[in-house]
Design a protein around this motif. Structure first.
Motif, PDB file in Angstrom:
ATOM      1  N   VAL A 163      19.890   3.142  -5.633  1.00 48.58           N
ATOM      2  CA  VAL A 163      18.628   2.495  -6.028  1.00 48.58           C
ATOM      3  C   VAL A 163      18.692   0.991  -5.737  1.00 48.58           C
ATOM      4  O   VAL A 163      19.655   0.311  -6.115  1.00 48.58           O
ATOM      5  CB  VAL A 163      18.334   2.723  -7.522  1.00 48.58           C
ATOM      6  N   LYS A 164      17.686   0.506  -5.045  1.00 47.51           N
ATOM      7  CA  LYS A 164      17.587  -0.920  -4.745  1.00 47.51           C
ATOM      8  C   LYS A 164      16.114  -1.304  -4.692  1.00 47.51           C
ATOM      9  O   LYS A 164      15.233  -0.445  -4.560  1.00 47.51           O
ATOM     10  CB  LYS A 164      18.280  -1.243  -3.423  1.00 47.51           C
TER      11      LYS A 164
ATOM     12  N   GLY B  74      12.447 -12.424  -3.131  1.00 45.45           N
ATOM     13  CA  GLY B  74      12.496 -11.980  -1.753  1.00 45.45           C
ATOM     14  C   GLY B  74      13.815 -11.352  -1.346  1.00 45.45           C
ATOM     15  O   GLY B  74      13.962 -10.902  -0.208  1.00 45.45           O
ATOM     16  N   ARG B  75      14.772 -11.306  -2.272  1.00 45.07           N
ATOM     17  CA  ARG B  75      16.077 -10.733  -1.974  1.00 45.07           C
ATOM     18  C   ARG B  75      16.134  -9.273  -2.406  1.00 45.07           C
ATOM     19  O   ARG B  75      15.392  -8.839  -3.288  1.00 45.07           O
ATOM     20  CB  ARG B  75      17.178 -11.533  -2.689  1.00 45.07           C
ATOM     21  N   THR B  76      17.041  -8.514  -1.773  1.00 44.21           N
ATOM     22  CA  THR B  76      17.253  -7.121  -2.140  1.00 44.21           C
ATOM     23  C   THR B  76      18.251  -7.053  -3.294  1.00 44.21           C
ATOM     24  O   THR B  76      19.343  -7.635  -3.226  1.00 44.21           O
ATOM     25  CB  THR B  76      17.794  -6.316  -0.948  1.00 44.21           C
ATOM     26  N   HIS B  77      17.866  -6.350  -4.342  1.00 42.71           N
ATOM     27  CA  HIS B  77      18.716  -6.197  -5.517  1.00 42.71           C
ATOM     28  C   HIS B  77      19.122  -4.725  -5.652  1.00 42.71           C
ATOM     29  O   HIS B  77      18.358  -3.821  -5.296  1.00 42.71           O
ATOM     30  CB  HIS B  77      17.980  -6.657  -6.777  1.00 42.71           C
ATOM     31  N   HIS B  78      20.324  -4.502  -6.174  1.00 47.82           N
ATOM     32  CA  HIS B  78      20.847  -3.146  -6.357  1.00 47.82           C
ATOM     33  C   HIS B  78      21.084  -2.874  -7.837  1.00 47.82           C
ATOM     34  O   HIS B  78      21.450  -3.776  -8.592  1.00 47.82           O
ATOM     35  CB  HIS B  78      22.154  -2.965  -5.590  1.00 47.82           C
ATOM     36  N   LEU B  79      20.888  -1.625  -8.217  1.00 49.13           N
ATOM     37  CA  LEU B  79      21.048  -1.260  -9.618  1.00 49.13           C
ATOM     38  C   LEU B  79      22.466  -1.532 -10.115  1.00 49.13           C
ATOM     39  O   LEU B  79      22.663  -1.967 -11.243  1.00 49.13           O
ATOM     40  CB  LEU B  79      20.701   0.230  -9.807  1.00 49.13           C
ATOM     41  N   TYR B  80      23.455  -1.285  -9.268  1.00 49.64           N
ATOM     42  CA  TYR B  80      24.847  -1.464  -9.703  1.00 49.64           C
ATOM     43  C   TYR B  80      25.207  -2.927  -9.985  1.00 49.64           C
ATOM     44  O   TYR B  80      26.255  -3.217 -10.574  1.00 49.64           O
ATOM     45  CB  TYR B  80      25.819  -0.888  -8.671  1.00 49.64           C
ATOM     46  N   GLU B  81      24.341  -3.857  -9.604  1.00 45.45           N
ATOM     47  CA  GLU B  81      24.596  -5.263  -9.890  1.00 45.45           C
ATOM     48  C   GLU B  81      24.274  -5.627 -11.339  1.00 45.45           C
ATOM     49  O   GLU B  81      24.675  -6.690 -11.809  1.00 45.45           O
ATOM     50  CB  GLU B  81      23.752  -6.135  -8.951  1.00 45.45           C
ATOM     51  N   LYS B  82      23.568  -4.761 -12.030  1.00 43.28           N
ATOM     52  CA  LYS B  82      23.177  -5.013 -13.410  1.00 43.28           C
ATOM     53  C   LYS B  82      24.279  -4.527 -14.358  1.00 43.28           C
ATOM     54  O   LYS B  82      24.662  -3.366 -14.331  1.00 43.28           O
ATOM     55  CB  LYS B  82      21.865  -4.294 -13.735  1.00 43.28           C
ATOM     56  N   ARG B  83      24.761  -5.428 -15.215  1.00 44.78           N
ATOM     57  CA  ARG B  83      25.849  -5.064 -16.117  1.00 44.78           C
ATOM     58  C   ARG B  83      25.432  -3.959 -17.082  1.00 44.78           C
ATOM     59  O   ARG B  83      26.239  -3.097 -17.446  1.00 44.78           O
ATOM     60  CB  ARG B  83      26.335  -6.300 -16.884  1.00 44.78           C
ATOM     61  N   TRP B  84      24.163  -3.944 -17.482  1.00 50.08           N
ATOM     62  CA  TRP B  84      23.718  -2.893 -18.397  1.00 50.08           C
ATOM     63  C   TRP B  84      23.771  -1.530 -17.718  1.00 50.08           C
ATOM     64  O   TRP B  84      24.042  -0.513 -18.362  1.00 50.08           O
ATOM     65  CB  TRP B  84      22.312  -3.179 -18.916  1.00 50.08           C
ATOM     66  N   ALA B  85      23.542  -1.509 -16.398  1.00 53.65           N
ATOM     67  CA  ALA B  85      23.604  -0.236 -15.666  1.00 53.65           C
ATOM     68  C   ALA B  85      25.035   0.273 -15.587  1.00 53.65           C
ATOM     69  O   ALA B  85      25.275   1.495 -15.581  1.00 53.65           O
ATOM     70  CB  ALA B  85      23.014  -0.411 -14.267  1.00 53.65           C
ATOM     71  N   LEU B  86      26.005  -0.634 -15.539  1.00 54.71           N
ATOM     72  CA  LEU B  86      27.402  -0.225 -15.471  1.00 54.71           C
ATOM     73  C   LEU B  86      27.908   0.347 -16.799  1.00 54.71           C
ATOM     74  O   LEU B  86      29.012   0.894 -16.851  1.00 54.71           O
ATOM     75  CB  LEU B  86      28.275  -1.413 -15.055  1.00 54.71           C
ATOM     76  N   CYS B  87      27.113   0.224 -17.844  1.00 58.13           N
ATOM     77  CA  CYS B  87      27.475   0.845 -19.126  1.00 58.13           C
ATOM     78  C   CYS B  87      27.167   2.342 -19.132  1.00 58.13           C
ATOM     79  O   CYS B  87      27.665   3.072 -20.004  1.00 58.13           O
ATOM     80  CB  CYS B  87      26.724   0.168 -20.275  1.00 58.13           C
TER      81      CYS B  87
ATOM     82  N   PHE C  26      33.120  -2.584 -16.230  1.00 62.35           N
ATOM     83  CA  PHE C  26      32.428  -3.675 -15.544  1.00 62.35           C
ATOM     84  C   PHE C  26      33.041  -3.962 -14.178  1.00 62.35           C
ATOM     85  O   PHE C  26      32.526  -4.789 -13.421  1.00 62.35           O
ATOM     86  CB  PHE C  26      32.421  -4.934 -16.409  1.00 62.35           C
ATOM     87  N   GLY C  27      34.133  -3.264 -13.866  1.00 59.24           N
ATOM     88  CA  GLY C  27      34.718  -3.382 -12.538  1.00 59.24           C
ATOM     89  C   GLY C  27      34.243  -2.312 -11.575  1.00 59.24           C
ATOM     90  O   GLY C  27      34.694  -2.255 -10.427  1.00 59.24           O
ATOM     91  N   ILE C  28      33.329  -1.457 -12.010  1.00 61.27           N
ATOM     92  CA  ILE C  28      32.781  -0.423 -11.131  1.00 61.27           C
ATOM     93  C   ILE C  28      32.028  -1.082  -9.971  1.00 61.27           C
ATOM     94  O   ILE C  28      31.268  -2.030 -10.166  1.00 61.27           O
ATOM     95  CB  ILE C  28      31.837   0.505 -11.919  1.00 61.27           C
ATOM     96  N   PHE C  29      32.251  -0.571  -8.770  1.00 60.35           N
ATOM     97  CA  PHE C  29      31.515  -1.073  -7.613  1.00 60.35           C
ATOM     98  C   PHE C  29      31.207   0.086  -6.665  1.00 60.35           C
ATOM     99  O   PHE C  29      31.679   1.205  -6.854  1.00 60.35           O
ATOM    100  CB  PHE C  29      32.300  -2.176  -6.896  1.00 60.35           C
ATOM    101  N   ILE C  30      30.410  -0.177  -5.660  1.00 67.18           N
ATOM    102  CA  ILE C  30      29.996   0.844  -4.695  1.00 67.18           C
ATOM    103  C   ILE C  30      30.773   0.633  -3.398  1.00 67.18           C
ATOM    104  O   ILE C  30      30.872  -0.486  -2.893  1.00 67.18           O
ATOM    105  CB  ILE C  30      28.482   0.768  -4.413  1.00 67.18           C
TER     106      ILE C  30
END
Length: 326
Positions: free
Chosen positions: A96-97, A103-116, A176-180
């Protein structure tokens, strides 16, 4: 030798055909997991479209309350949708992005609340099983008996393994160290879930299935755990929770659809030996106590915050996962 030990102490199905079917199930789970991992369309089809169709047209019959195979219990229904929620949530984290107002592309995994979400859904799934272990103890079936169409036996092993499961929840760390991953599969990588935690989880979960779904545990315990652990160590390191959610979702959908499989079509019953129940739960408890002691000592010595810090960044296991997926 190992197979003979499994048959002689834990299981009593000696027909080679049933073990051949068991092996087929193991490889089928791994194959469909791999398909859902590398192809987004396959993941959506397997974990959204297929269960939607089954929910409407199949499961009301095959998993009806009181059916002779025990799939109509609250636990099976809750487990089914919590596993699928995990699969879909992880797909969302991976893909999800959106384009923001800047104007920038944002990704769901960048949100700390999503990593919970990953640790939360993992903890919920473990807690469901812990509750079930304690519930089976409460049945008071000290000599064994049938409950909700499944054979089970109550004993101290339920309490031991319930405690092991609680420790397994407490030792979840480093979310909080989860990444894609940077490859085309875009896997959800959780490097702080290292081999020590995975093995402690596997031993606990196998003991849970042996205690509470005893005569189905060769499939929903042994085969299902291997189906996610083998890919973690040999196919895609660091993606254990993603492998676990998808293989669990696949298996439980199959069981809800073909509930007679483990009882009639390819049964591999346990020996119903109380010593076996005690042994597997003791091993699960010992491994999780050892993990908890090691982890708490590490937290204290390094003055880490277990809710916000990653605990194993200095280990080779952690660093290898990061290197392979960056």
């Amino acid at each position: 030798m190992k197979g003979a030990i499994l048959v002689g102490i834990l299981y009593q199905a000696e027909d080679p055909l049933y073990w051949a079917i068991w092996l087929f199930i193991l490889f089928a789970l791994m194959a469909f997991n791999e398909l859902g991992r590398v192809k987004l369309w396959a993941g959506i089809a397997l974990f959204a479209v297929v269960p939607l169709v089954l929910t409407v047209f199949v499961w009301p019959t095959t998993a009806a309350p009181g059916n002779p195979y025990g799939t109509g219990t609250w636990f099976n229904w809750v487990k089914t949708y919590s596993a699928l929620a995990g699969c879909l949530g992880f797909i969302a984290l991976r893909f999800v992005k959106w384009r923001g107002a800047d104007g920038r592309t944002h990704h769901l995994y960048e949100k700390r609340w999503a990593l919970c979400f990953p640790p939360l859904i993992l903890a919920i799934n473990i807690a469901e099983a812990v509750i079930r272990d304690f519930q089976v103890f409460g049945f008071g079936l000290w000599q064994g008996g049938i409950v909700e169409n499944l054979w089970t036996i109550s004993g101290p092993w339920n309490i031991m393994n319930g405690i092991a499961g609680i420790l397994n929840i407490v030792t979840i760390c480093g979310w909080f160290g989860i990444f894609i991953s940077k490859d085309s599969a875009r896997d959800m990588i959780w490097p702080d879930i290292i081999w020590a935690w995975i093995i402690a989880y596997d031993l606990w979960n196998f003991a849970y299935t042996y205690n509470c779904i005893s005569d189905h545990s060769a499939y929903c315990g042994l085969a299902l755990l291997l189906a996610c652990t083998i890919p973690t160590f040999f196919i895609k390191k660091g993606a254990w929770l993603q492998h676990r959610a998808q293989t669990l979702g696949l298996w439980i959908m199959f069981v809800m659809t073909v509930p007679q499989f483990a009882d009639v079509l390819a049964p591999i019953p346990t020996t119903h030996n109380p010593a076996a129940f005690f042994a597997v739960s003791l091993l699960a408890l010992a491994s999780n106590v050892a993990l908890a002691v090691f982890q708490f000592r590490r937290i204290r010595q390094r003055k880490l915050n277990p809710l916000t810090d990653e605990l194993y960044v200095d280990t080779k296991a952690y660093q290898r996962v990061v290197e392979e997926n960056s």
